[in-house]
Design an enzyme around this catalytic site. Structure first.
Site, PDB file in Angstrom:
ATOM      1  N   LYS A  79      -9.395 -67.988 -48.127  1.00  0.00           N
ATOM      2  CA  LYS A  79      -9.450 -69.238 -47.377  1.00  0.00           C
ATOM      3  C   LYS A  79      -8.058 -69.869 -47.300  1.00  0.00           C
ATOM      4  CE  LYS A  79     -14.131 -70.554 -48.973  1.00  0.00           C
ATOM      5  NZ  LYS A  79     -14.829 -70.681 -47.683  1.00  0.00           N
TER       6      LYS A  79
ATOM      7  N   ARG B  54     -24.473 -65.132 -49.421  1.00  0.00           N
ATOM      8  CA  ARG B  54     -25.687 -64.424 -49.007  1.00  0.00           C
ATOM      9  C   ARG B  54     -25.874 -63.126 -49.793  1.00  0.00           C
ATOM     10  NH1 ARG B  54     -23.652 -64.219 -42.954  1.00  0.00           N
ATOM     11  NH2 ARG B  54     -22.863 -66.206 -43.756  1.00  0.00           N
TER      12      ARG B  54
END
Length: 464
Positions: free
Chosen positions: A242, A316
């Site tokens: 990020k 996920r």
């Protein structure tokens, strides 16, 4: 960790002062004394939402206060506006003189609106403010909900140096001990031995070993309710790193875990007649020589293979292994909560978490409860034609799409592949953060959707 200068009284004291709730432009209909009405007129008090005015007596001491509630019947009006009283009322004992709105919401918002996170600094030195419980409100229920909201906020607000996987495990163990629940943890390479390969892959580069936390509580003969929470204690994005700005709030990436812990606290404190299970994959998505890579193919607990299109879609992956375990037990209700996608915030903003379910009965119950307790959520579609966007040329599926469209929907579709046996399942894509202060919620970690889910469970299963 948190502090408050607020307290609810079971009934008003002999010295408590009145707070008059005044609707917009309806000062004359609020039942004020002549002197209070004159004081309001002299100060142009019109009942605008959140307006506040202390009313003196003839000696100049405080005789009461006026609180503007705006237009209560207006669609979208904040039904927890009374949270502002936590910071507005002077120290002392108070009671609401003319409450026409929901008594429970008024009292609860007062309590949770005064939350302060003071673990790392000194808190406010203001005196104690006590509010008499409005008629019709349940003091025990309000206190247990407020306590759970505080716990959730504390966990999220604590930075990762003090809230890594080990500390998150301890928080669940502390909760379990308080309610005589059993808590187990599968840690490090034991994840591979016990077939949780994606949890291990995501967390193996972290300074603290990845782990799957497992709490069980209640009678084995009661209906099975399982909660799964994403416990990514910090998310660098992994090798698909990020930006610095994108990492600033990543201590909150365990917000799903914090919220299911808060929800579990409510369930157990209320002694709901359910067989509760809480599963939390607790990891740090870090960068090291053994970090999982873009292009890797991971085999999940369910046996499905997943090509890694982006290491920053790690939540996920850990949820998938935990959901597969939960689903093996065939619970009556399976709920997962996760700070999963930025797409959910683009679609609905920070205050309105989307939820996904195939079950119409459950969806209706969630919507009804969300309005009832003023804990908003919004149903989004599990649009199956989008599932092909998760296809892979070399594996059963990819963890991301290539076009970036409908990111929250496709993330929910990814998770749905790991749920087959549960009678009902719902996925909540929460933000876990309050970026702009609200009457009932200061800036920082947020308890989202757990009051709604608790109401669903209370309505369905009743109290013990």
């Amino acid at each position: 960790m948190s502090a408050t200068r607020l307290e609810l009284l079971a009934k008003k004291s002999d010295t408590s002062l009145p707070v008059w709730f005044v609707a917009k432009n309806k000062v004359e209909e609020a039942g004020l004394s002549a002197s209070a009405a004159a004081w309001a007129k002299a100060h142009d008090f019109d009942g605008a939402a959140g307006a506040f005015l202390v009313v003196p007596n003839e000696k100049g001491a405080i005789a009461g206060a006026l609180f503007g509630v705006g237009e209560p019947d207006r669609e979208g009006q904040n039904r927890m506006l009374a949270g502002k009283l936590s910071s507005l009322l002077p120290a002392g004992d108070w009671h609401i003189e003319n409450l026409e709105s929901d008594a429970t919401l008024a009292a609860l918002s007062f309590l949770i609106g005064g939350y302060q996170f003071n673990r790392y600094r000194k808190g406010s030195a203001k005196g104690l403010v006590r509010l008499a419980l409005p008629e019709g409100a349940d003091l025990a229920e309000i206190n247990r909900i407020a306590s759970a909201v505080t716990l959730t906020r504390d966990l999220i607000n604590t930075p990762t140096n003090d809230m890594g996987p080990e500390a998150l495990e301890q928080a669940l163990r502390d909760l379990g001990e308080a309610h005589s629940a059993k808590v187990d943890a599968t840690v490090g390479d034991a994840l591979l031995k016990n077939n949780f390969p994606m949890i291990h892959a995501v967390g193996r580069a972290g300074a603290q070993a990845p782990r799957l936390l497992d709490l069980t509580w209640g009678k084995e003969t009661d209906p099975k309710v399982t909660l799964v929470g994403k416990g990514v204690c910090f998310d660098t994005g992994g090798l698909d790193i990020k930006t610095p700005a994108g990492m600033l709030l990543m201590k909150k990436d365990m917000g799903g875990a914090a919220n299911v812990i808060g929800l579990a606290a409510m369930i157990m404190a209320a002694k709901l007649p359910v067989r509760l299970r809480v599963l939390i994959p607790a990891v740090e998505n870090a960068i090291a020589g053994d970090a999982f890579r873009p292009g890797d193919v991971l085999t999940s607990r369910k046996g499905l293979t997943v090509e890694i299109g982006n290491t920053d879609a790690e939540g996920r992956l850990v949820l998938a292994d935990a959901l597969a375990l939960a689903d093996e037990e065939k619970p009556e209700l399976l709920i997962d909560m996760a700070t999963l996608t930025g797409a959910a915030r683009v679609a609905l903003g920070p205050d309105l978490p989307p939820f996904y379910t195939h079950n119409e009965e459950l969806a209706a119950s969630v919507a009804k409860s969300a309005y009832q307790v003023a804990d908003p959520v919004w149903r989004m579609p599990l649009w199956e034609p989008y599932e092909k966007k998760l296809s892979s040329r070399i594996a059963d599926m990819n963890n991301v799409t290539t076009d970036g469209f409908a990111g929250s929907v496709t993330a929910a579709l990814f998770l749905s592949r790991f749920v087959e046996n549960s009678a009902q399942w719902a996925h909540f894509d929460i933000y876990g953060w309050t970026p702009v202060e609200k009457p009932e919620a200061p800036f920082g970690g947020a308890a989202q959707a757990i009051r709604t889910i608790y109401q669903v469970l209370s309505d369905r299963f009743g109290k013990a």
